[in-house]
Design a protein around this motif. Structure first.
Motif, PDB file in Angstrom:
ATOM      1  N   TYR A  64      -1.809  20.942 -10.373  1.00 30.47           N
ATOM      2  CA  TYR A  64      -2.509  21.248  -9.160  1.00 30.47           C
ATOM      3  C   TYR A  64      -4.095  21.153  -8.939  1.00 30.47           C
ATOM      4  N   CYS A  65      -4.350  19.795  -9.966  1.00 32.52           N
ATOM      5  CA  CYS A  65      -5.599  18.954  -9.958  1.00 32.52           C
ATOM      6  C   CYS A  65      -4.942  17.305  -9.063  1.00 32.52           C
ATOM      7  N   GLU A  66      -3.637  17.711  -9.653  1.00 30.91           N
ATOM      8  CA  GLU A  66      -2.818  15.910  -8.965  1.00 30.91           C
ATOM      9  C   GLU A  66      -3.429  16.348  -7.031  1.00 30.91           C
ATOM     10  N   ALA A  67      -2.715  17.571  -6.867  1.00 25.60           N
ATOM     11  CA  ALA A  67      -1.867  18.052  -5.237  1.00 25.60           C
ATOM     12  C   ALA A  67      -3.818  18.243  -5.154  1.00 25.60           C
ATOM     13  N   VAL A  68      -4.915  17.984  -5.686  1.00 32.44           N
ATOM     14  CA  VAL A  68      -5.765  18.547  -5.192  1.00 32.44           C
ATOM     15  C   VAL A  68      -6.679  17.245  -5.094  1.00 32.44           C
ATOM     16  N   LYS A  69      -6.224  15.917  -5.743  1.00 37.09           N
ATOM     17  CA  LYS A  69      -6.840  15.018  -5.413  1.00 37.09           C
ATOM     18  C   LYS A  69      -6.343  14.152  -4.474  1.00 37.09           C
ATOM     19  N   LEU A  70      -4.802  15.016  -4.442  1.00 34.85           N
ATOM     20  CA  LEU A  70      -4.191  14.173  -3.077  1.00 34.85           C
ATOM     21  C   LEU A  70      -4.921  14.725  -1.887  1.00 34.85           C
ATOM     22  N   VAL A  71      -5.334  15.740  -1.296  1.00 38.07           N
ATOM     23  CA  VAL A  71      -5.632  16.392  -0.185  1.00 38.07           C
ATOM     24  C   VAL A  71      -6.803  15.565  -0.402  1.00 38.07           C
ATOM     25  N   HIS A  72      -7.977  15.482  -1.142  1.00 44.56           N
ATOM     26  CA  HIS A  72      -9.227  14.773  -1.395  1.00 44.56           C
ATOM     27  C   HIS A  72      -8.719  13.098  -0.725  1.00 44.56           C
ATOM     28  N   THR A  73      -8.094  12.640  -1.361  1.00 39.86           N
ATOM     29  CA  THR A  73      -7.189  11.356  -0.172  1.00 39.86           C
ATOM     30  C   THR A  73      -6.953  11.865   1.325  1.00 39.86           C
ATOM     31  N   LYS A  74      -6.601  12.390   1.248  1.00 40.73           N
ATOM     32  CA  LYS A  74      -5.585  12.251   3.184  1.00 40.73           C
ATOM     33  C   LYS A  74      -6.969  12.941   3.794  1.00 40.73           C
ATOM     34  N   LEU A  75      -7.917  13.290   2.999  1.00 43.13           N
ATOM     35  CA  LEU A  75      -9.086  13.518   4.018  1.00 43.13           C
ATOM     36  C   LEU A  75      -9.812  12.307   4.133  1.00 43.13           C
ATOM     37  N   ALA A  76     -10.038  11.943   3.077  1.00 45.55           N
ATOM     38  CA  ALA A  76     -11.034  10.464   3.004  1.00 45.55           C
ATOM     39  C   ALA A  76     -10.287   9.374   4.110  1.00 45.55           C
ATOM     40  N   ASN A  78     -16.681  14.060  -2.114  1.00 45.28           N
ATOM     41  CA  ASN A  78     -16.966  14.568  -3.193  1.00 45.28           C
ATOM     42  C   ASN A  78     -16.667  14.714  -3.572  1.00 45.28           C
ATOM     43  N   TYR A  79     -18.619  15.261  -4.081  1.00 45.41           N
ATOM     44  CA  TYR A  79     -19.681  15.277  -5.248  1.00 45.41           C
ATOM     45  C   TYR A  79     -18.321  15.724  -6.709  1.00 45.41           C
ATOM     46  N   ARG A  80     -17.767  15.749  -6.505  1.00 45.67           N
ATOM     47  CA  ARG A  80     -16.678  15.921  -8.586  1.00 45.67           C
ATOM     48  C   ARG A  80     -15.768  15.112  -8.579  1.00 45.67           C
ATOM     49  N   ASN A  81     -16.333  14.268  -7.718  1.00 43.56           N
ATOM     50  CA  ASN A  81     -14.921  13.067  -8.015  1.00 43.56           C
ATOM     51  C   ASN A  81     -15.056  12.283  -9.962  1.00 43.56           C
ATOM     52  N   GLY A  82     -13.989  12.538  -9.956  1.00 46.51           N
ATOM     53  CA  GLY A  82     -13.816  12.036 -11.361  1.00 46.51           C
ATOM     54  C   GLY A  82     -13.154  13.170 -12.589  1.00 46.51           C
ATOM     55  N   GLU A  83     -13.787  14.932 -11.399  1.00 49.13           N
ATOM     56  CA  GLU A  83     -13.461  15.539 -12.515  1.00 49.13           C
ATOM     57  C   GLU A  83     -12.375  17.384 -11.546  1.00 49.13           C
ATOM     58  N   ILE A  84     -11.744  17.041 -11.833  1.00 45.35           N
ATOM     59  CA  ILE A  84     -10.425  17.414 -11.015  1.00 45.35           C
ATOM     60  C   ILE A  84      -9.471  16.890 -12.268  1.00 45.35           C
ATOM     61  N   THR A 115     -17.521  26.895   3.850  1.00 44.92           N
ATOM     62  CA  THR A 115     -16.466  27.667   3.329  1.00 44.92           C
ATOM     63  C   THR A 115     -16.174  27.290   1.629  1.00 44.92           C
ATOM     64  N   ASP A 116     -16.641  29.138   0.961  1.00 45.59           N
ATOM     65  CA  ASP A 116     -16.177  28.853  -0.337  1.00 45.59           C
ATOM     66  C   ASP A 116     -14.571  29.210   0.049  1.00 45.59           C
ATOM     67  N   CYS A 117     -13.906  28.688  -1.566  1.00 42.64           N
ATOM     68  CA  CYS A 117     -12.650  28.473  -2.333  1.00 42.64           C
ATOM     69  C   CYS A 117     -12.749  29.565  -3.450  1.00 42.64           C
ATOM     70  N   ALA A 118     -12.684  30.473  -2.769  1.00 44.80           N
ATOM     71  CA  ALA A 118     -12.781  31.811  -3.932  1.00 44.80           C
ATOM     72  C   ALA A 118     -11.187  32.091  -5.096  1.00 44.80           C
ATOM     73  N   GLY A 119     -10.041  31.267  -4.621  1.00 46.56           N
ATOM     74  CA  GLY A 119      -8.601  30.937  -5.063  1.00 46.56           C
ATOM     75  C   GLY A 119      -8.605  30.158  -6.005  1.00 46.56           C
ATOM     76  N   ASP A 120      -9.951  29.066  -6.647  1.00 41.65           N
ATOM     77  CA  ASP A 120     -10.109  28.410  -7.398  1.00 41.65           C
ATOM     78  C   ASP A 120     -11.387  28.583  -8.692  1.00 41.65           C
ATOM     79  N   GLU A 121     -11.528  28.046  -9.618  1.00 36.77           N
ATOM     80  CA  GLU A 121     -12.634  27.693 -10.121  1.00 36.77           C
ATOM     81  C   GLU A 121     -12.748  26.704 -11.482  1.00 36.77           C
ATOM     82  N   PHE A 122     -14.554  26.624 -11.541  1.00 31.56           N
ATOM     83  CA  PHE A 122     -14.827  25.248 -12.098  1.00 31.56           C
ATOM     84  C   PHE A 122     -15.103  25.477 -13.187  1.00 31.56           C
ATOM     85  N   ALA A 123     -15.069  24.763 -14.355  1.00 31.11           N
ATOM     86  CA  ALA A 123     -16.005  25.231 -15.397  1.00 31.11           C
ATOM     87  C   ALA A 123     -16.972  23.520 -15.257  1.00 31.11           C
TER      88      ALA A 123
END
Length: 300
Positions: free
Chosen positions: A143-155, A162-168, A248-256
């Protein structure tokens, strides 16, 4: 899937509520003309407000103070979800997926669930992982890799920060248990590489904290996360174009934030300074310019 028995007006509990409506109707002492106008409003503003009233008074009061009044809405450039077949083909091209079964499913969609705004095409994370990073087999890491892939495609497609770069990473980002449950149900029902999900893009929960939004989800509703919402943004770039919009808030995810097992935040996407941006914030924060995005499972 964590759904509960749905009560209709024919059930004993439902009949108690309809008796309340009968009592209020009789107290209103309507004239024949007033009663007719009410009847003619079927499906209109009266029906909408009645539904909102039922939802308001049947919801739990947990975190009810974490709501602020909001008039923010979608940017005028966003006209709603694109035709679902177009979305499926776009997603298939972007991620190297097979659109065949999703296109077939799209020919005979069920009734759009109450509360949703339209159908959106979202890749299955498991399929994306198999095709894009096959060496990774653990679901949380996929899942984390998939999120990073989407971020790459958006960029690659627009100005993106991405203010959480390196933290996914799994110790910080995970899917909410309810979301995992519902997505597994949908994946079991829909064959192929791409899911077609009924979605509302934030308006339904605008002004609510993420945890208040989760608390008020309907029995067939679940939060969408950074992967799904990122894919929606790829296909609908016009959804994020101005700072005055409802973001948009991403209510389907949680972040620590401290990777200590305390998942006290949730991701969000927003537009500012000419860029689409990604960050996280506390699930208790109620903000006028944000709303949680959610998906729905059709009910029989």
């Amino acid at each position: 899937m964590t759904t509960k028995k749905l009560i209709t007006s024919d059930d004993p509990k439902g009949r108690q509520t309809t008796d309340l409506f009968r009592g209020a109707y009789n107290k209103a002492q309507l004239t024949e003309e007033q009663a007719q106008r009410l009847n003619e409003n079927r499906g209109g503003e009266f029906t909408t407000e009645l539904l909102q009233l039922i939802q308001k008074h049947s919801a739990t009061n947990q975190y009810e103070s974490e709501v602020v009044s909001s008039n923010y809405t979608y940017p005028k450039e966003y006209k709603g979800p694109k035709p679902i077949a177009e979305q499926v083909k776009t997603i298939a091209t972007m991620f190297g997926l097979d659109p065949t079964q999703a296109l077939e499913f799209a020919k005979n969609l069920p009734t759009l669930p109450e509360g949703s705004e339209g159908w959106f095409a979202i890749p299955k994370v498991s399929v994306v992982a198999t095709k894009q990073f096959p060496a990774i087999t653990e679901k949380a890491e996929q899942y984390c890799e998939a999120v990073k892939l989407v971020h790459t495609k958006l960029a690659d497609s627009r100005s993106f920060t991405n203010y959480r770069n390196g933290e996914i990473v799994p110790s910080k980002l995970r899917q909410h248990a309810r979301t995992v449950d519902f997505l597994e149900h949908l994946e079991a029902e829909q064959q192929g590489d791409i899911l077609i999900i009924a979605v509302q893009y934030g308006m339904r929960h605008r002004g609510k904290s993420v945890r208040r939004a989760r608390e008020t989800f309907a029995s067939n509703e679940f939060g969408l996360g950074a992967f799904a919402i990122g894919c929606m943004a790829l296909v609908h770039p016009e959804r994020y174009v101005r700072w005055e919009e409802l973001d948009t808030d991403c209510a389907g995810d949680e972040f620590a934030p401290d990777a200590d097992g305390v998942f006290s935040e949730a991701p969000f996407f927003y537009f500012n300074d000419g860029k689409l941006k990604f960050g996280t914030s506390d699930v208790s924060g109620a903000r006028v310019f944000y709303g949680s995005v959610s998906g729905f499972v059709p009910q029989n």
